[in-house]
Design a protein around this motif. Structure first.
Motif, PDB file in Angstrom:
ATOM      1  N   PRO A 196       0.805  -1.220   0.000  1.00  0.00           N
ATOM      2  CA  PRO A 196       0.000   0.000   0.000  1.00  0.00           C
ATOM      3  C   PRO A 196       0.840   1.273   0.000  1.00  0.00           C
ATOM      4  O   PRO A 196       0.443   2.279  -0.602  1.00  0.00           O
ATOM      5  CB  PRO A 196      -0.820  -0.121   1.295  1.00  0.00           C
ATOM      6  N   LEU A 197       1.994   1.244   0.657  1.00  0.00           N
ATOM      7  CA  LEU A 197       2.840   2.435   0.702  1.00  0.00           C
ATOM      8  C   LEU A 197       3.402   2.756  -0.686  1.00  0.00           C
ATOM      9  O   LEU A 197       3.501   3.924  -1.073  1.00  0.00           O
ATOM     10  CB  LEU A 197       3.976   2.246   1.707  1.00  0.00           C
ATOM     11  N   LEU A 198       3.766   1.730  -1.445  1.00  0.00           N
ATOM     12  CA  LEU A 198       4.265   1.956  -2.802  1.00  0.00           C
ATOM     13  C   LEU A 198       3.158   2.487  -3.706  1.00  0.00           C
ATOM     14  O   LEU A 198       3.364   3.423  -4.490  1.00  0.00           O
ATOM     15  CB  LEU A 198       4.838   0.661  -3.380  1.00  0.00           C
ATOM     16  N   ARG A 199       1.983   1.883  -3.618  1.00  0.00           N
ATOM     17  CA  ARG A 199       0.866   2.342  -4.459  1.00  0.00           C
ATOM     18  C   ARG A 199       0.491   3.772  -4.107  1.00  0.00           C
ATOM     19  O   ARG A 199       0.198   4.588  -4.991  1.00  0.00           O
ATOM     20  CB  ARG A 199      -0.338   1.407  -4.283  1.00  0.00           C
ATOM     21  N   ARG A 200       0.510   4.102  -2.827  1.00  0.00           N
ATOM     22  CA  ARG A 200       0.200   5.467  -2.391  1.00  0.00           C
ATOM     23  C   ARG A 200       1.171   6.472  -3.019  1.00  0.00           C
ATOM     24  O   ARG A 200       0.787   7.599  -3.362  1.00  0.00           O
ATOM     25  CB  ARG A 200       0.287   5.528  -0.856  1.00  0.00           C
ATOM     26  N   ALA A 201       2.424   6.034  -3.185  1.00  0.00           N
ATOM     27  CA  ALA A 201       3.443   6.908  -3.767  1.00  0.00           C
ATOM     28  C   ALA A 201       3.406   6.921  -5.296  1.00  0.00           C
ATOM     29  O   ALA A 201       4.210   7.612  -5.931  1.00  0.00           O
ATOM     30  CB  ALA A 201       4.827   6.471  -3.288  1.00  0.00           C
ATOM     31  N   GLY A 202       2.493   6.152  -5.890  1.00  0.00           N
ATOM     32  CA  GLY A 202       2.365   6.118  -7.334  1.00  0.00           C
ATOM     33  C   GLY A 202       3.298   5.148  -8.033  1.00  0.00           C
ATOM     34  O   GLY A 202       3.424   5.162  -9.260  1.00  0.00           O
ATOM     35  N   TYR A 203       3.938   4.279  -7.262  1.00  0.00           N
ATOM     36  CA  TYR A 203       4.883   3.315  -7.843  1.00  0.00           C
ATOM     37  C   TYR A 203       4.127   2.027  -8.169  1.00  0.00           C
ATOM     38  O   TYR A 203       3.674   1.321  -7.265  1.00  0.00           O
ATOM     39  CB  TYR A 203       6.010   3.033  -6.860  1.00  0.00           C
TER      40      TYR A 203
END
Length: 265
Positions: A196-203
């Motif tokens: 979720p942290l990566l997706r939140r950052a747009g990665y």
């Protein structure tokens, strides 16, 4: 629809920014009317990077899932790749999803061969054991689970809530390019928190490639929504034969009492 995310640890106050960020991030993807609650383990040792430690912790996760069912939740999500999935399904009469199994099944519809990048070598061993158990070895690469180096720690997790590109993404990509060179066309994030942290950052994909990097937790939660919907529409939750056949209540209660999980006679 009420869903309960069972965490493998206690609610460490030092990680409060992590818990809040993940909750906000995944709740934004849920279907209208769906509600997600976090539950933490009161007595967890806070460590699962050992087969024995995972074994000890699994009892507490199953007990938390049993409590969630009794409290009226429609589905339970085991929010750690070190999970007691089959043990929990045996005990519950509501849908149970794991970040591992459900994201792997999703990967089958996204590509030909997946790989999992996780946070420690011991965790990699546990996940590869699950891949074998789920019968998915033909749909992943050789050595399908690999760890970032250096391993993840609490400091890296907290940093990733706001700056995953500083240290986590380079570590992940170093491993991802190796996996891609060996045939992986889907990369699963082998940690319930980093996805979720990566997706939140747009990665969302490995730089310089067309290979997706899957937020395994969000994908698995969406699968749990579908599992609950199927149960509500058809009445089907699980097989009651073989592995998940019913257990005599008196027998399982006796075993739980022996471990102090239920009041004694």
């Amino acid at each position: 629809m009420k869903l309960c995310w069972i965490h493998p640890t206690g609610r460490n106050s030092a990680l409060e920014p992590l818990w809040n960020t993940i909750h906000d991030t995944v709740c934004g993807t849920l279907a209208q009317g769906a509600k997600l609650d976090f539950r933490f383990l009161d007595d967890s040792g806070g460590f699962t990077r050992s087969l024995y430690a995972e074994h000890l912790n699994s009892v507490l996760m199953v007990e938390a899932a049993i409590k969630a069912q009794s409290d009226g939740y429609d589905g339970v999500f085991l929010g750690c790749w070190n999970d007691p999935l089959w043990e929990t399904r045996e005990m519950l009469g509501i849908p149970v999803a794991s970040v591992g199994e459900q994201s792997m099944l999703a990967a089958l519809a996204m590509g030909q061969r997946f790989a999992v990048i996780t946070v420690s070598e011991k965790t990699a061993v546990a996940i590869e054991r699950d891949i074998i158990g789920y019968g998915l070895t033909e749909r992943c690469i050789r050595r399908p689970v690999r760890s970032i180096q250096p391993f993840s720690d609490a400091q890296l997790l907290l940093e990733a809530t706001h700056s995953p590109a500083e240290r986590f993404i380079p570590r992940l990509e170093a491993v991802a390019h190796q996996c891609i060179a060996e045939g992986a066309d889907v990369i699963l994030v082998g940690c319930a928190y980093y996805g979720p942290l990566l997706r939140r950052a747009g990665y969302r994909q490995v730089q310089g490639t067309e290979v997706p990097v899957v937020d395994s937790s969000t994908v698995a939660l969406k699968y749990l929504e579908a599992m609950v919907g199927i149960a509500q529409c058809t009445g089907l939750v699980k097989s009651a034969a073989n592995l998940f056949a019913g257990i005599a209540p008196a027998s399982i209660s006796q075993a739980r009492k022996a471990l102090g999980l239920l009041p004694g006679n």
